[in-house]
Design a protein around this motif. Structure first.
Motif, mmCIF file in Angstrom:
data_model
loop_
_atom_site.group_PDB
_atom_site.id
_atom_site.type_symbol
_atom_site.label_atom_id
_atom_site.label_comp_id
_atom_site.label_asym_id
_atom_site.label_seq_id
_atom_site.Cartn_x
_atom_site.Cartn_y
_atom_site.Cartn_z
ATOM 1 N N GLY A 129 -0.179 -1.218 0.023
ATOM 2 C CA GLY A 129 -0.065 0.248 -0.570
ATOM 3 C C GLY A 129 1.046 1.218 0.073
ATOM 4 N N PRO A 130 -0.358 2.580 -0.358
ATOM 5 C CA PRO A 130 0.910 3.541 -0.246
ATOM 6 C C PRO A 130 2.088 4.357 0.699
ATOM 7 C CG PRO A 130 -1.706 3.972 -0.433
ATOM 8 C CD PRO A 130 -0.802 2.600 -0.622
ATOM 9 N N HIS A 131 0.828 3.760 1.904
ATOM 10 C CA HIS A 131 1.533 4.256 3.123
ATOM 11 C C HIS A 131 2.384 3.237 3.837
ATOM 12 C CE1 HIS A 131 0.141 8.579 3.954
ATOM 13 N NE2 HIS A 131 -0.917 7.768 3.946
ATOM 14 N N ALA A 132 2.735 1.558 3.287
ATOM 15 C CA ALA A 132 3.399 1.038 3.962
ATOM 16 C C ALA A 132 4.738 0.586 4.734
ATOM 17 C CB ALA A 132 3.759 -0.469 2.796
ATOM 18 N N ASN A 133 5.063 2.359 3.589
ATOM 19 C CA ASN A 133 6.986 2.533 4.145
ATOM 20 C C ASN A 133 6.627 4.431 4.181
ATOM 21 O OD1 ASN A 133 8.797 2.111 4.102
ATOM 22 N ND2 ASN A 133 9.866 2.818 2.036
ATOM 23 N N THR A 190 -3.273 1.698 3.308
ATOM 24 C CA THR A 190 -3.383 2.846 2.605
ATOM 25 C C THR A 190 -4.263 4.636 3.029
ATOM 26 O OG1 THR A 190 -6.124 1.886 2.397
ATOM 27 C CG2 THR A 190 -4.014 1.340 1.142
ATOM 28 N N GLY A 191 -4.781 5.258 2.222
ATOM 29 C CA GLY A 191 -5.297 6.445 3.176
ATOM 30 C C GLY A 191 -5.007 7.556 2.237
ATOM 31 N N LEU A 192 -5.235 8.616 2.810
ATOM 32 C CA LEU A 192 -4.497 10.187 2.602
ATOM 33 C C LEU A 192 -3.716 11.022 3.361
ATOM 34 C CD1 LEU A 192 -8.217 11.474 3.628
ATOM 35 C CD2 LEU A 192 -7.825 10.212 1.591
ATOM 36 N N ASP A 193 -3.390 11.842 2.489
ATOM 37 C CA ASP A 193 -1.627 12.272 2.937
ATOM 38 C C ASP A 193 -2.908 14.263 2.542
ATOM 39 O OD1 ASP A 193 -1.452 13.131 0.656
ATOM 40 O OD2 ASP A 193 0.021 12.067 0.460
ATOM 41 N N ASP A 222 -9.443 -0.274 -5.766
ATOM 42 C CA ASP A 222 -9.330 -1.548 -6.753
ATOM 43 C C ASP A 222 -7.723 -2.286 -6.564
ATOM 44 O OD1 ASP A 222 -11.207 -0.803 -8.410
ATOM 45 O OD2 ASP A 222 -9.223 0.384 -9.633
ATOM 46 N N LEU A 223 -6.417 -1.357 -5.894
ATOM 47 C CA LEU A 223 -5.626 -2.302 -4.985
ATOM 48 C C LEU A 223 -5.983 -3.017 -4.117
ATOM 49 C CD1 LEU A 223 -2.684 -2.551 -4.256
ATOM 50 C CD2 LEU A 223 -2.502 -0.514 -3.128
ATOM 51 N N ILE A 224 -7.182 -2.713 -3.087
ATOM 52 C CA ILE A 224 -7.424 -3.411 -1.656
ATOM 53 C C ILE A 224 -7.768 -4.348 -2.200
ATOM 54 C CG2 ILE A 224 -9.225 -3.430 -0.038
ATOM 55 C CD1 ILE A 224 -8.203 0.242 0.432
ATOM 56 N N ASN A 225 -8.498 -3.982 -3.301
ATOM 57 C CA ASN A 225 -10.192 -5.201 -3.666
ATOM 58 C C ASN A 225 -9.325 -6.707 -4.540
ATOM 59 O OD1 ASN A 225 -12.347 -4.366 -2.346
ATOM 60 N ND2 ASN A 225 -12.845 -3.046 -5.079
#
Length: 483
Positions: free
Chosen positions: A122-126, A195-198, A219-222
């Motif tokens: 996910g975009p917030h994993a790192n 995931t989420g926002l920033d 889409d990524l999550i599903n």
């Protein structure tokens, strides 16, 4: 006030006079230095107002030890701040703010004996800087946290991590990075999607366009959830609410955590919660609306109360009367708590003064209006108190903390008032099988008062209700007036 709102047609001197007299002792900008002198000369501010503000500011400096011969604050450096104690405090704060929104099974907490390989995607994993949120950096005095512990850093202490971003950033404009995340999930014992926002999506001066996850994040999550070998845990890093109804109802997504913007040690805190080193007890501080909420009201409307004739559902937990994704105050735990109501004061009698006037209220057509519907709080002495004592018992198998929420509900039949309002909360830490007494003392006027459409703070006559949590306990409080 001068260049933006303009609603009072203030001059610069008007603005600083009103602001100073309203209690703002310190202006971090240039208005006070530039215009306070003129405001005094024009008779809009007294020197005594400035003296009072200065006294308040110097009291703060004195309390902070600024004049006690201690080393100047500018001499303090990284070694004074980045201590193990400070890092542990940052981690604990992050843990306490994490809110468990879903836990089928229950799936969480995971154990290291079974879940040895982890896909963290996910975009917030790192994530690092994004975990800090807003107001962290001042361009005039730049700084940075002592260190960052990202989610992949945190989970690496519990198992072997296979990381895939899934998106280039939180805006996730295309799906080209989703396949590697899907592949990582196919072989992992458990998959954590972060995931989420920033601040590129939500920030001061930057409104969101909708209540959905940005771009291709859904889409990524599903896709990752559909392909995952083991249980899927969704971690949401946001400030505002997000409509994740699709994840809430997806049986492949076993657990959901909301972590806010958890700070520099956020990754460690998230992993500690997922693997049960900390039992989550956070509660949502806002209502999470469904996505179509934005179509039910003009975003320029500041009205809190619902308007059924316009199909407008109102704002906040106090007035919103529609369906939610998750309500204000929601949060799960790895254990279970029972409440027992021990003692209450079921009535409150307010003394009327010689010149006290009854204040009118509007009631529904099927309700009888009292002879004296309400009294202005400013006309009452407000010396009456309500006492509430609860015993909270941890009847589960894990040590944990519970946030006890207490609400008040006004008498039935008054039009335009709130559904309920939070009047107090306490967090208590309780061992498995143990119990703890929790006591609340509420001022009657402050806890049972309402604000009418004209902005008057009033205490209504009649049967109020005190509600604990989501209705696990409640009791009536009868308000009467006497001479």
């Amino acid at each position: 006030m001068v260049t933006g709102h303009k609603f009072l047609n203030d001059s610069n001197e008007d603005a600083v006079a009103q602001t100073l007299k309203a209690g703002l002792d310190l202006d971090c900008g240039a208005y006070y230095p530039k215009y306070l002198g003129n405001a005094v000369n024009q008779g809009k501010v007294r020197e005594s107002n400035i003296d009072e503000a200065l006294q308040n500011l110097y009291i703060v400096l004195l309390r902070a030890g600024y004049f006690d011969g201690l080393p100047a604050y500018k001499a303090l450096g990284k070694n004074d701040i980045c201590t193990n104690r400070s890092i542990e405090l940052a981690t604990q704060v992050a843990r306490e703010g994490i809110t468990l929104l879903k836990n089928d099974g229950p799936t969480l907490p995971l154990n290291t004996a079974t879940f040895k390989t982890l896909a963290v995607v996910g975009p917030h994993a790192n994530s690092t800087v994004a975990m800090i949120g807003n107001y962290a950096f001042d361009p005039r005095n730049p700084g940075s946290p002592c260190r960052y512990t990202s989610p992949i850093d945190g989970f690496s202490t519990y198992g072997k991590v296979n990381y895939a971003a899934g998106c280039g950033d939180v805006k996730c404009r295309d799906a080209s990075l989703i396949p590697p995340a899907v592949e990582a999930a196919k072989t992992a014992d458990a998959t954590i999607i972060v995931t989420g926002l920033d601040l590129s999506i939500e920030a001061e001066g930057l409104d969101r366009l909708d209540l959905l996850l940005p771009g291709k994040q859904t889409d990524l999550i599903n896709q990752v959830a559909a392909a995952a070998k083991g249980p899927v845990i969704l971690v949401l890093m946001t400030a505002g609410g997000v409509d994740i109804s699709f994840a809430k109802t997806n049986p492949k997504i076993k657990a959901i955590l909301w972590v806010g913007y958890p700070g520099a040690e956020g990754g460690r805190a998230i992993a500690d919660v997922v693997f049960g080193q900390y039992n989550p007890a956070g509660r949502l501080p806002i209502t999470w609306y469904q996505a179509d909420y934005i179509n039910k009201l003009p975003l320029t409307s500041m009205q809190f109360r619902p308007d059924d004739s316009q199909g407008y559902p109102g704002r906040t937990y106090k007035f919103f009367n529609g369906p939610t994704v998750f309500p204000f105050g929601f949060g799960l735990s790895y254990t279970k708590f029972n409440y027992t109501l021990n003692a209450t004061v079921p009535s409150l009698s307010a003394k009327l003064q010689r010149f006290t006037h009854c204040h009118d209220l509007n009631y529904m057509a099927n309700k009888t209006k009292p002879t004296c519907p309400a009294i202005l709080v400013s006309d009452l002495q407000c010396g009456e108190y309500i006492e509430l004592t609860l015993v909270v018992q941890n009847v589960g198998g894990k040590v944990g903390s519970e946030v006890v929420l207490v609400y008040s509900k006004p008498p039935d039949g008054i039009t335009g008032t709130f559904l309920k309002q939070l009047i107090g909360f306490q967090r208590v830490y309780i061992a498995a099988g143990a119990s703890q007494e929790v006591k609340f003392v509420f001022n009657g006027c402050k806890s049972l008062g309402i604000v009418d459409n004209a902005g008057n703070n009033i205490l209504p006559f009649g049967g109020h209700t005190i509600i604990v949590g989501d209705g696990v306990a409640s009791f009536p409080v009868q308000v009467t007036f006497h001479n």
